[in-house]
Design an enzyme around this catalytic site. Sequence first.
Site, short mmCIF file in Angstrom:
data_model
loop_
_atom_site.label_atom_id
_atom_site.label_comp_id
_atom_site.label_asym_id
_atom_site.label_seq_id
_atom_site.Cartn_x
_atom_site.Cartn_y
_atom_site.Cartn_z
N CYS A 183 -0.41 -3.17 2.96
CA CYS A 183 0.93 -2.89 2.33
C CYS A 183 1.57 -3.93 1.59
O CYS A 183 0.86 -4.79 0.89
CB CYS A 183 1.88 -2.21 3.39
SG CYS A 183 3.39 -1.66 2.69
N ASP A 336 -0.92 8.83 0.45
CA ASP A 336 0.08 7.78 1.00
C ASP A 336 1.49 8.08 0.23
O ASP A 336 1.61 8.40 -1.10
CB ASP A 336 -0.35 6.45 0.43
CG ASP A 336 0.37 5.28 1.08
OD1 ASP A 336 1.54 5.27 1.49
OD2 ASP A 336 -0.25 4.26 1.09
N HIS A 365 -0.16 6.60 4.62
CA HIS A 365 -0.02 5.23 4.59
C HIS A 365 -0.35 4.69 6.20
O HIS A 365 -1.08 3.78 6.15
CB HIS A 365 1.51 5.07 4.37
CG HIS A 365 1.54 3.69 4.11
ND1 HIS A 365 1.11 2.69 2.97
CD2 HIS A 365 2.19 2.57 4.91
CE1 HIS A 365 1.50 1.58 3.15
NE2 HIS A 365 2.21 1.35 4.20
#
Length: 391
Positions: A183, A336, A365
């Site tokens: 991320c 995601d 995610h």
Amino acid sequence: MNAQETLPTSSSISDQRPQAGAPAPATAGPQQQPATAPAAVAAAKKELDELQENYRRLEKVRAILHKAATVPVGQTPHEVVAENRAYRLLHYQPVVSKTAKTPILTVYALINKSYVLDLQPDKSWIRSLLSQGFDVYLIDWKEPAAVDKYMSFDDYVNGHIDDCVETVLKKTREDKLTLHGYCMGATMSAMYTALHQEKVRNLATLAPVIDAERDSTVIGNMAKNMDVDKMRDTIGNFPPEQLYACYSALKPFKQGVAKYFNLVQNIDNESFVGNFLRIEKWLYDTPAIAGETFRQWISDIYQKNLLAKNEFMLGDLVVDLSRITVPLLNIVADEDHLVSPECSVPLNDMVSSQDKRLMRFHTGHVGLIASSYSQNNVLPKVGQWLKARSQ
């Protein structure tokens, strides 16, 4: 009234009455009988049992949720090899003989806590890499203090990440490592590699924010309308309550109602409850973000899209992703809802690496790194790619 029409007389009416001893006229059909007493009692008992069962489940949910903060996470054995006010550098103990020469430095995001990569033994990203023979290190970021309001990406990337890289290389006696980010940590890993790739053998990114103009998520749209300069100057560090409110806005019914209904329905399933509590703990375990870092993240990356334009500044250095020539593995989740796949995929076109691979998986995610799907589908392929480039 016509002359032929006559009213019935009393004698004619009496003639139509049944005579004594005559059979009773047939009825139109069977008469509906009232419920018997035993059936009514059984129905009432069933309703009472259901009420008592629902009450038992709700009480069990209430008791379990109060213990969510104590559920064990991050249990893979490790040692702290370096620490300062901003981070702890963890080194994980091997679980098999090391078969990959190049160490892995995992760069976690500044959002939430890094133990999501080691949530529980059977869904641990870290443990899987260890079981494949890798030497794994992790940067575990600490929560910034109020005085860290002006800590920037330059401090994190050129300062803290570079310090950790130097520590790992010195400890392992290697000249290069694999930089592996998740991320925001993947975004910072790309920034670092663009400036210091002489220390990086491979770059492996998980759901990086790169081309924010293509991010169609709720958070992406919210970010484009924030006055982050005023926020930094007014409240300093971005508070965890606001960050969690942003998460809740992504899927309000799921986060506020549906997940708790599912918990009530599965409260006697120990595996389900354990998974639920660990994710719940992680969602609420949200540290503040340094004010200036958050301002750059929203203003420079999301609103101005400077990283994708190769105009993002770290101190007085320009981050030009086209300078990256090391092998790249970019891992993206097609479902995601935090980072749009379309926001991550362009990294492969922006770098100049000849050896580059894009892996896309049908998950979300968190499912990308902390699920059975990840263990069975994602990590074996990631490990295979890394191992071929880690000798």
